[in-house]
Design an enzyme around this catalytic site. Structure first.
Site, mmCIF file in Angstrom:
data_model
loop_
_atom_site.group_PDB
_atom_site.id
_atom_site.type_symbol
_atom_site.label_atom_id
_atom_site.label_comp_id
_atom_site.label_asym_id
_atom_site.label_seq_id
_atom_site.Cartn_x
_atom_site.Cartn_y
_atom_site.Cartn_z
ATOM 1 N N GLU A 56 0.829 -1.144 0.022
ATOM 2 C CA GLU A 56 -0.133 -0.202 0.117
ATOM 3 C C GLU A 56 0.800 0.945 -0.410
ATOM 4 O O GLU A 56 0.922 2.038 -0.341
ATOM 5 C CB GLU A 56 -0.502 0.602 1.498
ATOM 6 N N TRP A 174 20.214 -39.442 -10.995
ATOM 7 C CA TRP A 174 19.206 -38.697 -10.538
ATOM 8 C C TRP A 174 18.048 -38.992 -11.242
ATOM 9 O O TRP A 174 18.293 -40.093 -12.335
ATOM 10 C CB TRP A 174 19.119 -37.422 -12.137
ATOM 11 N N ASP A 204 22.704 -39.685 -0.321
ATOM 12 C CA ASP A 204 22.929 -38.743 -0.666
ATOM 13 C C ASP A 204 23.445 -37.854 -1.073
ATOM 14 O O ASP A 204 24.037 -37.037 -1.455
ATOM 15 C CB ASP A 204 21.421 -38.731 -1.798
#
Ligand code: NAP
Length: 375
Positions: A56, A174, A204
């Site tokens: 605003e 992947w 991982d």
């Protein structure tokens, strides 16, 4: 108040502006504002970052004197409390707007309708609810945290078309292609926290950070604007290797444990890592509450089948995001969710598909639990 076509157009513009804050406003909500007079836009703004001016105030600054007598279209009810910046209701009154239309009331109990009430008391015409569901989609996490004390939780997994997430050996990198992985980067960038289990860290050694180029992230103009999500590891026995990659990268890390070794806790804390102990095990709703208390709005769970399944069974997941790669990994490979106790068809976990689309060579499905449709 009835809304005409112009009202809808200006609010739609305010919502588009608010989306520019997707990756930067956290923990504040994403908010946009348009000021219009005689059917023309005279000013606009969007909230960029906590501590910086609200939408605003920026819209008023861009409209200047033309704000007097204008209508303000705001995607969230203007605030009326003193936070990091003074109340927007004051700014709107001082600038002399004659009408304020909000897309939705502010779920923050400090505001919750009071902002519009204050404006109405000063003879400003007010209304709320124009394009409400579009505005709610901007801030699922902020709304859920304010109304329930819990964050909005997305659980993301990558699988083969036969629903497998890792080979029997644990190898899983992947599964999806580069486009899907970029999509996940954007999910991380909008999230307040990324949560994983110690199983994934040990298997991982992931980074879990945002590595996209700045120009690929909405509203991120300079390196300073890039806010790394809090990376959270759930690790009851504090088995995390002190050389784990995610501990060495820039950005905050928090480890939840329940029975970690005192010397290891000290060493991790000395290295700047927040270590949080929960008595009697890592109860997932309790972990989520602890995150919400730190103003975490949106959580992205990126874990293996054990934590992902436990999160589903604990009822903390709002949204599942599944990337499906066009290959088969075979019956020996590991499944998507570990869901003990699921024996009969009647025990199935019901999902509602909200969206499915192609992302590069892969498919992405978004599904919600129960009837909620906010995204
Ligand atoms: P995980 O789900 O990431 O972690 C599981 C571990 O988290 C548990 O064994 C438990 O260890 C800990 N944990 C702490 N609080 C828990 C809670 N409340 N509920 C459940 N677990 C909690 O790992 P995972 O199931 O062993 O899976 C690892 C495999 O998934 C790897 O092969 C990895 O490559 C693969 N992965 C695949 C994807 C994908 O999308 N395809 C994503 C991530 C990982 P403690 O009891 O010691 O705390």
């Amino acid at each position: 108040m009835t809304f005409d076509l112009r009202d809808h157009e200006f609010m739609a513009r305010a919502i588009r502006l608010a989306w520019k804050g997707l990756c930067t406003t956290d923990p504040n909500p994403r908010v946009g504002c348009v000021l219009a007079k005689s059917g023309e836009i005279v000013g606009e703004g969007w909230h960029r970052k906590a501590g910086e001016p609200h939408a605003e105030r920026l819209a008023i600054a861009s409209a200047g004197e033309r704000t007097r007598g204008a209508t303000a279209y705001v995607t969230l009810e203007p605030c009326c409390h003193h936070g990091k910046t003074p109340p927007c209701t004051e700014a709107l009154l001082e600038a002399g707007v004659s009408r304020v239309i909000a897309a939705m009331d502010d779920p923050n109990p400090l505001v919750a309708g009071k902002g519009l009430e204050i404006l109405a008391e000063q003879s400003v015409e007010v209304a709320s609810g124009l394009l409400r569901s579009d505005a709610e989609r901007l801030n699922p996490g902020f709304i859920k945290r304010m109304t329930t004390g819990l964050p909005w939780v997305r659980c993301k997994l990558a699988m083969s078309l036969d629903g497998r997430t890792a080979m029997a050996s644990g190898e899983s990198v992947w599964i999806t292609g580069a486009d899907a992985r970029r999509d996940v980067q954007r999910l991380r960038a909008r999230s307040s926290a990324v949560v994983t289990g110690i199983g994934t860290v040990l298997a991982d050694d992931p980074s879990l950070n945002v590595r996209l180029a700045l120009e690929q992230l909405p509203g991120v103009e300079a390196a300073d604007d890039l806010r790394q999500p809090l990376r959270v590891v759930l690790d009851s026995g504090l088995r995390i290797p002190e050389g784990a990659r995610l501990l060495s990268l820039e950005g905050p890390v928090q480890i939840f444990h329940s029975r970690g070794d005192a010397d290891k806790i000290r060493r991790l804390q000395d290295a700047g890592i927040a270590v949080v102990q929960l008595e009697g095990g890592l109860d997932l709703p309790e972990v989520m509450q602890a995150l919400a208390k730190q103003e975490i709005n949106e959580v992205l769970i990126e874990a293996g089948p054990t934590l992902a399944g436990a999160a589903l069974q604990a009822g903390i997941v709002d949204e599942l995001i599944i990337y499906m790669a066009p290959h088969l990994m075979g019956h020996k490979a590991r499944g998507l969710f570990h869901l003990p106790g699921l024996e009969k068809m009647a025990d199935r976990v019901e999902l509602q598909v909200q969206d499915i689309r192609k992302v590069g060579r892969d498919l992405r499905m978004v599904a919600t639990m129960g009837a909620t449709v906010i995204r």
